[in-house]
Design a protein around this motif. Sequence first.
Motif, PDB file in Angstrom:
ATOM      1  N   VAL A 143     -12.127  -2.899  13.887  1.00  0.00           N
ATOM      2  CA  VAL A 143     -10.902  -2.129  13.696  1.00  0.00           C
ATOM      3  C   VAL A 143     -10.700  -1.292  14.954  1.00  0.00           C
ATOM      4  O   VAL A 143     -11.610  -0.586  15.392  1.00  0.00           O
ATOM      5  CB  VAL A 143     -10.968  -1.206  12.466  1.00  0.00           C
ATOM      6  N   TYR A 144      -9.513  -1.403  15.521  1.00  0.00           N
ATOM      7  CA  TYR A 144      -9.212  -0.738  16.783  1.00  0.00           C
ATOM      8  C   TYR A 144      -8.280   0.445  16.528  1.00  0.00           C
ATOM      9  O   TYR A 144      -7.248   0.312  15.864  1.00  0.00           O
ATOM     10  CB  TYR A 144      -8.552  -1.724  17.746  1.00  0.00           C
ATOM     11  N   PHE A 145      -8.675   1.590  17.070  1.00  0.00           N
ATOM     12  CA  PHE A 145      -7.866   2.793  16.933  1.00  0.00           C
ATOM     13  C   PHE A 145      -7.428   3.285  18.300  1.00  0.00           C
ATOM     14  O   PHE A 145      -8.231   3.401  19.225  1.00  0.00           O
ATOM     15  CB  PHE A 145      -8.652   3.910  16.240  1.00  0.00           C
ATOM     16  N   CYS A 146      -6.148   3.601  18.379  1.00  0.00           N
ATOM     17  CA  CYS A 146      -5.603   4.265  19.548  1.00  0.00           C
ATOM     18  C   CYS A 146      -5.454   5.738  19.225  1.00  0.00           C
ATOM     19  O   CYS A 146      -5.176   6.112  18.070  1.00  0.00           O
ATOM     20  CB  CYS A 146      -4.246   3.649  19.895  1.00  0.00           C
ATOM     21  N   PRO A 178      -9.659   5.156   3.684  1.00  0.00           N
ATOM     22  CA  PRO A 178      -9.596   3.710   3.950  1.00  0.00           C
ATOM     23  C   PRO A 178      -8.224   3.280   4.450  1.00  0.00           C
ATOM     24  O   PRO A 178      -7.198   3.787   3.978  1.00  0.00           O
ATOM     25  CB  PRO A 178      -9.914   3.094   2.583  1.00  0.00           C
ATOM     26  N   ALA A 179      -8.207   2.379   5.398  1.00  0.00           N
ATOM     27  CA  ALA A 179      -6.981   1.788   5.948  1.00  0.00           C
ATOM     28  C   ALA A 179      -6.089   2.808   6.660  1.00  0.00           C
ATOM     29  O   ALA A 179      -4.897   2.545   6.866  1.00  0.00           O
ATOM     30  CB  ALA A 179      -6.182   1.057   4.868  1.00  0.00           C
ATOM     31  N   GLU A 180      -6.641   3.947   7.006  1.00  0.00           N
ATOM     32  CA  GLU A 180      -5.895   4.933   7.787  1.00  0.00           C
ATOM     33  C   GLU A 180      -6.716   5.336   9.009  1.00  0.00           C
ATOM     34  O   GLU A 180      -7.932   5.123   9.061  1.00  0.00           O
ATOM     35  CB  GLU A 180      -5.590   6.183   6.952  1.00  0.00           C
ATOM     36  N   ARG A 194      -6.584  -4.035  12.481  1.00  0.00           N
ATOM     37  CA  ARG A 194      -7.779  -4.756  12.016  1.00  0.00           C
ATOM     38  C   ARG A 194      -7.724  -6.155  12.606  1.00  0.00           C
ATOM     39  O   ARG A 194      -6.835  -6.939  12.289  1.00  0.00           O
ATOM     40  CB  ARG A 194      -7.818  -4.816  10.503  1.00  0.00           C
ATOM     41  N   LEU A 195      -8.685  -6.471  13.475  1.00  0.00           N
ATOM     42  CA  LEU A 195      -8.703  -7.749  14.177  1.00  0.00           C
ATOM     43  C   LEU A 195      -9.892  -8.576  13.723  1.00  0.00           C
ATOM     44  O   LEU A 195     -11.027  -8.077  13.680  1.00  0.00           O
ATOM     45  CB  LEU A 195      -8.788  -7.524  15.689  1.00  0.00           C
ATOM     46  N   LYS A 205      -0.765  -4.305  12.506  1.00  0.00           N
ATOM     47  CA  LYS A 205      -1.764  -3.711  11.606  1.00  0.00           C
ATOM     48  C   LYS A 205      -2.935  -4.669  11.413  1.00  0.00           C
ATOM     49  O   LYS A 205      -4.077  -4.247  11.250  1.00  0.00           O
ATOM     50  CB  LYS A 205      -1.133  -3.408  10.257  1.00  0.00           C
ATOM     51  N   PHE A 206      -2.646  -5.943  11.362  1.00  0.00           N
ATOM     52  CA  PHE A 206      -3.679  -6.963  11.147  1.00  0.00           C
ATOM     53  C   PHE A 206      -3.415  -8.126  12.092  1.00  0.00           C
ATOM     54  O   PHE A 206      -2.268  -8.422  12.407  1.00  0.00           O
ATOM     55  CB  PHE A 206      -3.654  -7.507   9.712  1.00  0.00           C
ATOM     56  N   ARG A 207      -4.521  -8.802  12.481  1.00  0.00           N
ATOM     57  CA  ARG A 207      -4.341  -9.997  13.277  1.00  0.00           C
ATOM     58  C   ARG A 207      -5.601 -10.845  13.160  1.00  0.00           C
ATOM     59  O   ARG A 207      -6.718 -10.312  13.128  1.00  0.00           O
ATOM     60  CB  ARG A 207      -4.100  -9.637  14.739  1.00  0.00           C
ATOM     61  N   ILE A 208      -5.389 -12.164  13.066  1.00  0.00           N
ATOM     62  CA  ILE A 208      -6.505 -13.097  13.091  1.00  0.00           C
ATOM     63  C   ILE A 208      -6.349 -13.944  14.350  1.00  0.00           C
ATOM     64  O   ILE A 208      -5.278 -14.527  14.581  1.00  0.00           O
ATOM     65  CB  ILE A 208      -6.533 -13.993  11.847  1.00  0.00           C
TER      66      ILE A 208
END
Lengths: 112, 115
Positions: free
Chosen positions: B88-91, A40-42, B111-112, B9-12
């Motif tokens: 959740v966006y991953f590069c 989680p969260a990774e 996490r958007l 890491k996070f955005r609203i």
Amino acid sequence: DQQVKQNSPSLSVQEGRISILNCDYTNSMFDYFLWYKKYPAEGPTFLISISSIKDKNEDGRFTVFLNKSAKHLSLHIVPSQPGDSAVYFCAASAFTGNQFYFGTGTSLTVIP
Amino acid sequence: NAGVTQTPKFRILKIGQSMTLQCAQDMNHNYMYWYRQDPGMGLKLIYYSVGAGITDKGEVPNGYNVSRSTTEDFPLRLELAAPSQTSVYFCASSAGVSSYNSPLHFGNGTRLTVT
């Protein structure tokens, strides 16, 4: 169209026992297969891979098996440990392509 | 050794706003990718790049844009954010000229939430 499928959303195993995670694919052009582990969260972290010229690859407690005729691969974890509790994704790609296709993941819980 | 670094890491976001998700890698990888992960779903490819100046669409490119001016950076732009882009966006990056023995290395995600 989901080209890589993990039909078991979750799996629970007792500590010390074997965990078997399964993955099926539909595209016969796929020739490189990978397993990723995600906490989680990774982000996902690479675990083990196999190319289509092999039917088995081992790395410590982790073994991946490939059955090309059945378009099926599996990840065996022996012995399972509580720290193995995570979501496991399988992925596939074709030598001629630039993309990796992922399954929907299997959440593994190892019970102490 | 930082690997792949994503910010924020996070955005609203509010509906209709725009933003850029940043991604940088220090492994000198040619290949870079943007994925999104929705609950209960696998990773869906948005865009990818095989080198500086070259980008291509993945499975779900609508509503996004990318650029690749350097080997290290691969920002993802969201224009006119919509609730469907909550994810959740991953590069990720990869060394491979071919795919063999060139696994993806992922960042820790952004996490958007779009409301």
